[in-house]
Each structure stands twice: as C-alpha cells, then as structure tokens.
Design a protein around this motif. Structure first.
Motif, PDB file in Angstrom:
ATOM      1  N   SER A 258       0.823  -1.209   0.000  1.00 17.07           N
ATOM      2  CA  SER A 258       0.000   0.000   0.000  1.00 17.07           C
ATOM      3  C   SER A 258       0.857   1.259   0.000  1.00 17.07           C
ATOM      4  CB  SER A 258      -1.002   0.002   1.148  1.00 17.07           C
ATOM      5  OG  SER A 258      -0.378  -0.323   2.340  1.00 17.07           O
ATOM      6  N   GLY A 259       2.066   1.186   0.508  1.00 22.41           N
ATOM      7  CA  GLY A 259       2.868   2.396   0.458  1.00 22.41           C
ATOM      8  C   GLY A 259       4.221   2.267   1.129  1.00 22.41           C
ATOM      9  N   VAL A 260       4.979   3.368   1.009  1.00 25.17           N
ATOM     10  CA  VAL A 260       6.313   3.441   1.602  1.00 25.17           C
ATOM     11  C   VAL A 260       6.293   4.610   2.591  1.00 25.17           C
ATOM     12  CG1 VAL A 260       8.786   3.671   1.129  1.00 25.17           C
ATOM     13  CG2 VAL A 260       7.273   2.780  -0.649  1.00 25.17           C
ATOM     14  N   ALA A 261       6.632   4.333   3.835  1.00 27.80           N
ATOM     15  CA  ALA A 261       6.708   5.410   4.830  1.00 27.80           C
ATOM     16  C   ALA A 261       8.171   5.678   5.138  1.00 27.80           C
ATOM     17  CB  ALA A 261       5.973   5.002   6.105  1.00 27.80           C
ATOM     18  N   HIS A 262       8.475   6.905   5.519  1.00 27.63           N
ATOM     19  CA  HIS A 262       9.862   7.172   5.918  1.00 27.63           C
ATOM     20  C   HIS A 262       9.845   8.007   7.188  1.00 27.63           C
ATOM     21  CE1 HIS A 262       8.978  11.015   4.054  1.00 27.63           C
ATOM     22  NE2 HIS A 262      10.047  11.498   4.639  1.00 27.63           N
ATOM     23  N   ASP A 263      10.902   7.845   7.970  1.00 25.74           N
ATOM     24  CA  ASP A 263      10.988   8.542   9.251  1.00 25.74           C
ATOM     25  C   ASP A 263      12.419   9.024   9.466  1.00 25.74           C
ATOM     26  OD1 ASP A 263      10.878   9.435  11.787  1.00 25.74           O
ATOM     27  OD2 ASP A 263      10.101   7.589  12.691  1.00 25.74           O
ATOM     28  N   PRO A 264      12.642  10.320   9.259  1.00 25.04           N
ATOM     29  CA  PRO A 264      14.002  10.836   9.439  1.00 25.04           C
ATOM     30  C   PRO A 264      14.307  11.203  10.890  1.00 25.04           C
ATOM     31  CG  PRO A 264      12.586  12.529   8.475  1.00 25.04           C
ATOM     32  CD  PRO A 264      11.697  11.350   8.807  1.00 25.04           C
ATOM     33  N   SER A 265      13.357  10.979  11.789  1.00 23.19           N
ATOM     34  CA  SER A 265      13.524  11.522  13.142  1.00 23.19           C
ATOM     35  C   SER A 265      14.050  10.507  14.151  1.00 23.19           C
ATOM     36  CB  SER A 265      12.172  12.063  13.635  1.00 23.19           C
ATOM     37  OG  SER A 265      11.292  10.986  13.870  1.00 23.19           O
ATOM     38  N   GLN A 266      14.613   9.398  13.637  1.00 22.36           N
ATOM     39  CA  GLN A 266      15.111   8.381  14.560  1.00 22.36           C
ATOM     40  C   GLN A 266      16.623   8.493  14.763  1.00 22.36           C
ATOM     41  OE1 GLN A 266      13.570   4.552  14.764  1.00 22.36           O
ATOM     42  NE2 GLN A 266      11.728   5.674  15.269  1.00 22.36           N
ATOM     43  N   ALA A 267      17.116   7.859  15.791  1.00 20.90           N
ATOM     44  CA  ALA A 267      18.552   7.784  16.041  1.00 20.90           C
ATOM     45  C   ALA A 267      18.893   6.337  16.392  1.00 20.90           C
ATOM     46  CB  ALA A 267      18.941   8.710  17.180  1.00 20.90           C
ATOM     47  N   LYS A 268      20.203   6.036  16.350  1.00 18.21           N
ATOM     48  CA  LYS A 268      20.632   4.660  16.634  1.00 18.21           C
ATOM     49  C   LYS A 268      21.664   4.685  17.760  1.00 18.21           C
ATOM     50  CE  LYS A 268      23.469   2.286  13.854  1.00 18.21           C
ATOM     51  NZ  LYS A 268      23.977   1.446  12.771  1.00 18.21           N
ATOM     52  N   VAL A 269      21.495   3.764  18.694  1.00 19.39           N
ATOM     53  CA  VAL A 269      22.470   3.621  19.781  1.00 19.39           C
ATOM     54  C   VAL A 269      23.096   2.242  19.634  1.00 19.39           C
ATOM     55  CG1 VAL A 269      22.765   3.451  22.291  1.00 19.39           C
ATOM     56  CG2 VAL A 269      21.159   5.118  21.330  1.00 19.39           C
ATOM     57  N   THR A 270      24.431   2.176  19.706  1.00 28.08           N
ATOM     58  CA  THR A 270      25.097   0.876  19.679  1.00 28.08           C
ATOM     59  C   THR A 270      25.880   0.700  20.972  1.00 28.08           C
ATOM     60  OG1 THR A 270      25.265   1.014  17.286  1.00 28.08           O
ATOM     61  CG2 THR A 270      26.624  -0.652  18.354  1.00 28.08           C
ATOM     62  N   VAL A 271      25.517  -0.348  21.693  1.00 26.25           N
ATOM     63  CA  VAL A 271      26.223  -0.677  22.931  1.00 26.25           C
ATOM     64  C   VAL A 271      27.275  -1.710  22.543  1.00 26.25           C
ATOM     65  CG1 VAL A 271      25.966  -1.593  25.272  1.00 26.25           C
ATOM     66  CG2 VAL A 271      24.132  -0.208  24.248  1.00 26.25           C
ATOM     67  N   VAL A 272      28.537  -1.290  22.595  1.00 30.16           N
ATOM     68  CA  VAL A 272      29.633  -2.130  22.093  1.00 30.16           C
ATOM     69  C   VAL A 272      30.270  -2.879  23.260  1.00 30.16           C
ATOM     70  CG1 VAL A 272      31.822  -2.123  20.817  1.00 30.16           C
ATOM     71  CG2 VAL A 272      30.085  -0.382  20.327  1.00 30.16           C
ATOM     72  N   GLY A 273      30.446  -4.212  23.064  1.00 29.37           N
ATOM     73  CA  GLY A 273      31.182  -4.987  24.057  1.00 29.37           C
ATOM     74  C   GLY A 273      30.443  -5.146  25.370  1.00 29.37           C
ATOM     75  N   ILE A 274      29.224  -5.671  25.292  1.00 28.87           N
ATOM     76  CA  ILE A 274      28.458  -5.958  26.515  1.00 28.87           C
ATOM     77  C   ILE A 274      28.571  -7.471  26.754  1.00 28.87           C
ATOM     78  CG2 ILE A 274      26.256  -6.152  25.234  1.00 28.87           C
ATOM     79  CD1 ILE A 274      24.849  -4.885  27.671  1.00 28.87           C
ATOM     80  N   PRO A 275      28.749  -7.929  28.012  1.00 29.98           N
ATOM     81  CA  PRO A 275      28.930  -9.360  28.247  1.00 29.98           C
ATOM     82  C   PRO A 275      27.766 -10.174  27.681  1.00 29.98           C
ATOM     83  CG  PRO A 275      29.385  -8.103  30.238  1.00 29.98           C
ATOM     84  CD  PRO A 275      28.841  -7.136  29.235  1.00 29.98           C
ATOM     85  N   ASP A 276      28.102 -11.278  26.980  1.00 29.76           N
ATOM     86  CA  ASP A 276      27.066 -12.107  26.335  1.00 29.76           C
ATOM     87  C   ASP A 276      26.626 -13.201  27.308  1.00 29.76           C
ATOM     88  OD1 ASP A 276      25.347 -13.147  24.516  1.00 29.76           O
ATOM     89  OD2 ASP A 276      26.871 -14.008  23.203  1.00 29.76           O
ATOM     90  N   VAL A 277      25.956 -12.791  28.363  1.00 33.03           N
ATOM     91  CA  VAL A 277      25.464 -13.734  29.381  1.00 33.03           C
ATOM     92  C   VAL A 277      23.992 -13.426  29.650  1.00 33.03           C
ATOM     93  CG1 VAL A 277      27.723 -14.028  30.497  1.00 33.03           C
ATOM     94  CG2 VAL A 277      26.202 -12.194  31.258  1.00 33.03           C
ATOM     95  N   PRO A 278      23.239 -14.410  30.177  1.00 31.14           N
ATOM     96  CA  PRO A 278      21.813 -14.165  30.391  1.00 31.14           C
ATOM     97  C   PRO A 278      21.580 -12.937  31.285  1.00 31.14           C
ATOM     98  CG  PRO A 278      22.290 -16.495  30.682  1.00 31.14           C
ATOM     99  CD  PRO A 278      23.615 -15.800  30.531  1.00 31.14           C
ATOM    100  N   GLY A 279      20.570 -12.168  30.923  1.00 32.02           N
ATOM    101  CA  GLY A 279      20.170 -11.041  31.774  1.00 32.02           C
ATOM    102  C   GLY A 279      20.687  -9.683  31.335  1.00 32.02           C
ATOM    103  N   MET A 280      21.680  -9.671  30.415  1.00 35.05           N
ATOM    104  CA  MET A 280      22.259  -8.377  30.026  1.00 35.05           C
ATOM    105  C   MET A 280      21.276  -7.537  29.196  1.00 35.05           C
ATOM    106  SD  MET A 280      25.060  -7.643  31.306  1.00 35.05           S
ATOM    107  CE  MET A 280      25.506  -8.629  32.692  1.00 35.05           C
TER     108      MET A 280
END
Ligand code: ADP
Ligand code: ASP
Ligand code: MG
Length: 424
Positions: A258-280
């Motif tokens: 039905s259509g293409v929507a766009h949203d220029p108002s977003q941002a991205k956060v990258t959390v680098v190097g977080i422990p890969d264990v349950p609960g993080m």
C-alpha cells in the motif's frame, strides 16, 4: 440532518486568507443542512515556533508549563475561525479542549484521551450554532491541568469527538489530496490511495507518515469511525480509511503493497562490548525503559567467542537520545561495557502492505532495489505487513524513491500536489 466533524490542519489555517477560505467551506456545509463541528490546529508552524521560543529560554522546560504554552496556538486559530464564520452571518462558538469535554491522563506532552463529554458542543449544535474546537488539547480529570496529545494530535481530537457525537465519518482536511503511496514531498510521482484499511494506515502512521496522527487512526479503528483525508485547498475526493468491521473492507482486495513510509527523526544507539550472558539485554532495556525511552528496532550481533562480548544496537526517537545517554552512563558504572555510540544521522524506510502476508519475495525485491540505488542497509525489522530498514539519513530520500519505483507504485502522470505547508 447529518453531523459532520471536520478537522483543519495548520497549513489550512496558516493566515487570514486561509481562515476565510475554511470559513467559506464550513458555512457551505452548514447551508447544506448539516450540523458542523470543526476542529482546528494552530496556524502554520506556530507550535514549532512556540517550542523554539521555550528552548531559547530554557533547554529543559517543565512539561506542564510547555502544555500551557503550546495550547495557546490552537486557541488563536479557533477564535479567528469563529470570528470569520460569524462575519458570514452564521453563529459559531469556539471551545477549548477543556470546554469541549476532552479529558486526558496526566502525561504532559503526550496525553491520552480517557473520556469525552461533549455536552457543551451538543448544546451549541442544538442551538443551531457551528462548534469550533481547539485540537491537540485536553484537561486532566482531577487536577484540571491543561494537557497536549502529542505532535499532530488535532487529528485525534477530531476522531474522539466524532466517536463521542456519533458521527460516522470524520473529515481530515490537510495540504495534500489524501493519503498517497509515499510522502508527495519526497516522491512527486506518488499515487493517491482511494480507500485503505485502518490496519495499513496504522502501520504507515506508526512508521513516520505524519499525514495522520497514530492515535487518531487507533481511535477510529476502535470506535468504527471512517476517516476521509482530503485537501482544504481543492474539492477533490480524498482517501477513505475504513475500520476493520466495515463492509467496504470485506470486499476489498488487499493490495500487495500500500505504500512506503519514511521517518528521518530516529537515532541509533550501539552498545559495544556488553557481556554475552543471560540477563544483560533485560538489564539494558530496563534501564532504557526506566528513562522513558521508546525503543523501536533491536539488533544483537553474534558474540565474538574469544571475548564473550557482543554488541547490541537499537533505534529510538532522536528526541530521546539525551535521556538514553544519561541512563546508559549510569549503566556503565554497573556493567563493564566497552563503548556506547550514538548516531542521529539515520533514517528509517518502511514498506507496508497487507498483501505481503501471502506474497513471497517482497524482502528480496526491497533489498535489490536498495542495492541498485547504492544504499547500504544498517538494520532490518519485519512484521506481518511491514518490512523496515535503517539507512544513513543522507540516503533516505533516494531509497524511498527507488523502492517506490521498484514496487510499481509510481503514477503514470504526476497528480500529487502539495498545496501548502512547509513540511516542518
Ligand atoms: P496538517 O497540518 O494538515 O495536520 P501534516 O503536515 O501533519 O498536515 O500532514 C500532511 C503532510 O503529511 C503532507 O504535507 C505530506 O508531506 C505528509 N505525508 C507523509 N506521508 C504521506 C503520505 N503517505 N500521504 C500523504 N501525505 C503524507
Ligand atoms: N499544533 C499541533 C502540532 O503542530 C497539533 C496539530 O497540528 O495537530 O503538533
Ligand atoms: Mg497533522
């Protein structure tokens, strides 16, 4: 006698001449034997200008006081429109959100309507008057504080009044001829959609198509109100957005796209190097939610087995980055995280269509179109009737046009007219 609830957006009442034009339209509707309730937005970019003014005075203004400030915009246009109608010899009375009986919760800046008691509107209609209502505002139930419904919220005022007054159609007058297959400001070859389901419109609105306020579409769907989105600058028929139980929808063949929507108002956060264990992930998003941040897409990388660390990226409204930053700085004192990166130069493109459910190959075609346009994909997410990708902000418009063309949505001849507004 029919009851017509109509709403005029900011560009439709941007100056005295526009207000006169809207008054002519309302008087003609009234002369046609209808009762008329007209909801208005603030003139032009008034709300943005008030926000800028407050920012000049303080970087962090209190939300209660911001609401008092912003509701002033709609009070100006409602009074001027009532004056214009009166000058045509038709009685009109203007009402604030509070006077119209729009009761909300206490979330200043983004309040939800919890009740509508429009007895004053009914009385004025009963007396033969046109009712003009300030959009975008309400009042809290117990403390009588003025609230606003979130940017673009006048649409929701109109739909809520239509539902409460029993109007079956709510007319949304704006600066384009209806809902198009993409924003006509970005895609001049976008096609106007005659009729669509509120389900598809919800996805478009939720993914950045600001033609309708998301909550207005939700409300219309819940209360069975049909929306007619059309231009106040032309007499063309617009787009009907029909609720799910409507007979029209049952007989509609769902288009694949039905259509293409766009949203220029977003941002991205990258959390680098977080422990890969349950609960993080749970802890990370608890902290983010605790800061009142609305997270949209989430991607977690495969962890590097040597380090036992992984990266998690998520998107959020750019306006929430400061709150996320403060919360994540605190988290870093609790969990050893290598780095947190913030990028507000991103854009989100979403391809929407109910027919996607039963058609394979839609994602492959979307990604192919982006490849051919030289656009890199940073994140991907899907729902039953939507595929979204994050791109660099600078690539977003090119990406929208490429995808629109790849899915054969372009009109044979340009019919999308943007009549007014600054697109702000
Ligand atoms: P108003 O002031 O009338 O509420 P808005 O600016 O909120 O107007 O919404 C109308 C604008 O929505 C159009 O000018 C257009 O740029 C934008 N828009 C975004 N997506 C679409 C779409 N799919 N169809 C039509 N308009 C769209
Ligand atoms: N004036 C408000 C805004 O600009 C509400 C609206 O226009 O719907 O967000
Ligand atoms: Mg709007």
């Amino acid at each position: 006698m029919a009851l017509i609830v109509c709403k005029f957006g900011g560009s439709s009442v941007s100056d005295a001449a526009s207000i006169q034009r809207v008054a002519d339209r309302i008087v003609a509707t009234k002369a046609g034997g209808n009762d008329v309730v007209a909801v208005v937005s603030a003139m032009g970019d008034t709300t943005d200008e008030l926000v800028d003014l407050a920012q000049e005075i303080s970087p962090d203004p209190p939300s209660r006081e911001m609401d008092i400030l912003l509701t002033a915009g709609e009070r100006i246009s409602m009074a001027l429109l009532a004056i214009a109608i009166d000058a045509r010899g038709v009685n009109a009375q203007a009402f604030t959100g509070q006077q119209a009986g729009v009761i909300t919760d206490t979330s200043h800046g983004n309040a939800r309507i919890i009740d509508v008691s429009p007895s004053r509107i009914q009385r004025t209609l009963g007396a033969g008057n046109v009712a003009i209502v300030a959009g975008f505002q309400g009042v809290t139930a117990h403390t009588n504080d003025v609230t606003t419904l979130g940017r673009g919220g006048s649409d929701t005022t109109a739909v809520a009044l239509a539902a409460a007054l029993g109007a079956s159609v709510c007319e949304i007058y704006t600066d384009v001829d209806g809902v198009f297959t993409a924003d006509p400001r970005i895609v001049p070859t976008a096609r106007r959609i005659d009729r669509m389901t509120s389900e598809e419109m919800l996805e478009l609105a939720a993914n950045g198509a600001k033609i309708l306020h998301l909550r207005a579409v939700e409300y219309a769907r819940r209360y069975g109100v049909t929306l007619h989105v059309r231009s106040s600058f032309s007499d063309r028929t617009g787009t009907l957005v029909v609720p799910p139980d409507s007979t029209e929808e049952d007989t509609m063949e769902a288009p694949i796209i039905s259509g293409v929507a766009h949203d220029p108002s977003q941002a991205k956060v990258t959390v680098v190097g977080i422990p890969d264990v349950p609960g993080m992930a749970a802890r990370l998003f608890e902290v983010v939610a605790g800061a009142g941040v609305n997270v949209d897409m989430i991607v977690q990388n495969v962890s590097a087995s040597a380090t036992g660390l992984t990266d998690i990226s998520f998107t959020l409204p750019a306006s929430d980055v400061a709150a996320a930053h403060t919360a994540l700085d605190q988290l870093r004192s609790e969990i050893a995280i290598t780095d947190v990166r913030y990028n507000d130069q991103i854009g989100k493109l979403s391809l929407i269509g109910a027919g996607m459910r039963s058609h394979p190959g839609v994602s492959a075609k979307l990604f192919g179109a982006l490849r051919d346009a030289g656009v890199n994909i940073e994140m991907i997410s899907t729902s039953e009737i939507r595929i979204s990708v994050v791109t660099a902000a600078a690539d977003l418009d090119v990406a929208v046009r490429a995808v629109h063309t790849a899915f054969d949505l372009d009109a044979a001849e340009v019919e999308a007219v943007v009549y007014g507004g600054t697109g702000r």
